[in-house]
Design a protein around this motif. Structure first.
Motif, PDB file in Angstrom:
ATOM      1  N   MET A   1       3.475 -10.177   5.593  1.00  0.00           N
ATOM      2  CA  MET A   1       2.058  -9.852   5.588  1.00  0.00           C
ATOM      3  C   MET A   1       1.242 -10.949   6.276  1.00  0.00           C
ATOM      4  SD  MET A   1       0.151  -7.479   4.734  1.00  0.00           S
ATOM      5  CE  MET A   1      -1.491  -7.037   4.340  1.00  0.00           C
ATOM      6  N   VAL A   2       1.662 -12.186   6.093  1.00  0.00           N
ATOM      7  CA  VAL A   2       0.947 -13.303   6.711  1.00  0.00           C
ATOM      8  C   VAL A   2       1.037 -13.198   8.226  1.00  0.00           C
ATOM      9  CG1 VAL A   2       0.875 -15.817   6.944  1.00  0.00           C
ATOM     10  CG2 VAL A   2       1.311 -14.781   4.709  1.00  0.00           C
ATOM     11  N   ASP A   3       2.188 -12.756   8.720  1.00  0.00           N
ATOM     12  CA  ASP A   3       2.359 -12.631  10.160  1.00  0.00           C
ATOM     13  C   ASP A   3       1.381 -11.619  10.746  1.00  0.00           C
ATOM     14  OD1 ASP A   3       4.335 -14.514  10.278  1.00  0.00           O
ATOM     15  OD2 ASP A   3       5.966 -13.055  10.081  1.00  0.00           O
ATOM     16  N   VAL A   4       1.181 -10.507  10.072  1.00  0.00           N
ATOM     17  CA  VAL A   4       0.264  -9.480  10.556  1.00  0.00           C
ATOM     18  C   VAL A   4      -1.160 -10.025  10.607  1.00  0.00           C
ATOM     19  CG1 VAL A   4      -0.708  -7.210  10.069  1.00  0.00           C
ATOM     20  CG2 VAL A   4       1.731  -7.608   9.706  1.00  0.00           C
ATOM     21  N   VAL A   5      -1.563 -10.731   9.580  1.00  0.00           N
ATOM     22  CA  VAL A   5      -2.911 -11.307   9.538  1.00  0.00           C
ATOM     23  C   VAL A   5      -3.058 -12.365  10.637  1.00  0.00           C
ATOM     24  CG1 VAL A   5      -4.529 -12.656   8.144  1.00  0.00           C
ATOM     25  CG2 VAL A   5      -3.216 -10.813   7.088  1.00  0.00           C
ATOM     26  N   SER A   6      -2.062 -13.195  10.802  1.00  0.00           N
ATOM     27  CA  SER A   6      -2.102 -14.240  11.825  1.00  0.00           C
ATOM     28  C   SER A   6      -2.200 -13.633  13.221  1.00  0.00           C
ATOM     29  CB  SER A   6      -0.857 -15.117  11.745  1.00  0.00           C
ATOM     30  OG  SER A   6      -0.764 -15.742  10.496  1.00  0.00           O
ATOM     31  N   TYR A   7      -1.361 -12.641  13.473  1.00  0.00           N
ATOM     32  CA  TYR A   7      -1.380 -12.003  14.788  1.00  0.00           C
ATOM     33  C   TYR A   7      -2.705 -11.280  15.033  1.00  0.00           C
ATOM     34  CZ  TYR A   7       3.560 -13.029  15.344  1.00  0.00           C
ATOM     35  OH  TYR A   7       4.756 -13.660  15.486  1.00  0.00           O
ATOM     36  N   THR A   8      -3.263 -10.683  14.011  1.00  0.00           N
ATOM     37  CA  THR A   8      -4.551 -10.010  14.153  1.00  0.00           C
ATOM     38  C   THR A   8      -5.649 -11.017  14.490  1.00  0.00           C
ATOM     39  OG1 THR A   8      -3.849  -8.350  12.533  1.00  0.00           O
ATOM     40  CG2 THR A   8      -6.201  -8.486  13.015  1.00  0.00           C
ATOM     41  N   LEU A   9      -5.642 -12.145  13.841  1.00  0.00           N
ATOM     42  CA  LEU A   9      -6.635 -13.181  14.139  1.00  0.00           C
ATOM     43  C   LEU A   9      -6.458 -13.731  15.553  1.00  0.00           C
ATOM     44  CD1 LEU A   9      -6.790 -15.134  10.768  1.00  0.00           C
ATOM     45  CD2 LEU A   9      -8.505 -13.599  11.735  1.00  0.00           C
ATOM     46  N   ILE A  10      -5.213 -13.898  15.980  1.00  0.00           N
ATOM     47  CA  ILE A  10      -4.946 -14.361  17.348  1.00  0.00           C
ATOM     48  C   ILE A  10      -5.427 -13.331  18.360  1.00  0.00           C
ATOM     49  CG2 ILE A  10      -3.111 -14.867  19.007  1.00  0.00           C
ATOM     50  CD1 ILE A  10      -1.606 -16.209  16.673  1.00  0.00           C
ATOM     51  N   ILE A  11      -5.193 -12.063  18.093  1.00  0.00           N
ATOM     52  CA  ILE A  11      -5.634 -10.990  18.997  1.00  0.00           C
ATOM     53  C   ILE A  11      -7.154 -10.966  19.094  1.00  0.00           C
ATOM     54  CG2 ILE A  11      -5.790  -8.484  19.224  1.00  0.00           C
ATOM     55  CD1 ILE A  11      -2.901  -8.381  18.134  1.00  0.00           C
ATOM     56  N   ILE A  12      -7.832 -11.071  17.975  1.00  0.00           N
ATOM     57  CA  ILE A  12      -9.296 -11.050  17.972  1.00  0.00           C
ATOM     58  C   ILE A  12      -9.844 -12.267  18.719  1.00  0.00           C
ATOM     59  CG2 ILE A  12     -11.328 -11.264  16.476  1.00  0.00           C
ATOM     60  CD1 ILE A  12      -9.774  -9.545  14.427  1.00  0.00           C
ATOM     61  N   THR A  13      -9.241 -13.430  18.501  1.00  0.00           N
ATOM     62  CA  THR A  13      -9.674 -14.641  19.195  1.00  0.00           C
ATOM     63  C   THR A  13      -9.473 -14.517  20.698  1.00  0.00           C
ATOM     64  OG1 THR A  13      -9.089 -15.948  17.254  1.00  0.00           O
ATOM     65  CG2 THR A  13      -9.359 -17.140  19.329  1.00  0.00           C
ATOM     66  N   CYS A  14      -8.324 -14.015  21.118  1.00  0.00           N
ATOM     67  CA  CYS A  14      -8.053 -13.836  22.551  1.00  0.00           C
ATOM     68  C   CYS A  14      -9.015 -12.823  23.162  1.00  0.00           C
ATOM     69  CB  CYS A  14      -6.613 -13.396  22.773  1.00  0.00           C
ATOM     70  SG  CYS A  14      -5.421 -14.696  22.460  1.00  0.00           S
ATOM     71  N   PHE A  15      -9.306 -11.757  22.443  1.00  0.00           N
ATOM     72  CA  PHE A  15     -10.232 -10.747  22.939  1.00  0.00           C
ATOM     73  C   PHE A  15     -11.627 -11.344  23.136  1.00  0.00           C
ATOM     74  CE2 PHE A  15     -13.324  -7.334  22.078  1.00  0.00           C
ATOM     75  CZ  PHE A  15     -13.013  -6.500  23.139  1.00  0.00           C
TER      76      PHE A  15
END
Length: 61
Positions: A1-15
């Motif tokens: 679950m932590v991985d999904v949250v981390s990847y989502t935050l990385i995606i939002i930051t990159c966007f």
């Protein structure tokens, strides 16, 4: 679950970073174009370069 949250935050930051960078690139492009038109207008002492650019943009559309 932590991985999904981390990847989502990385995606939002990159966007968001991509939006900021693309806005800055567009801003620099149009400022340079405007500066060129202003210099040409000052050197010719008319607004003819601005009107010519406006007509050229109208024909492209």
């Amino acid at each position: 679950m932590v991985d999904v949250v981390s990847y989502t935050l990385i995606i939002i930051t990159c966007f968001c970073f991509g939006l900021i960078v693309s806005f800055q690139i567009a801003h620099i492009h149009y400022c340079r174009k405007l500066t060129l038109l202003v210099r040409r207008s000052i050197s010719t002492k008319t607004i003819a370069p601005v009107l010519a650019e406006y007509e050229a943009l109208k024909l492209k559309k």
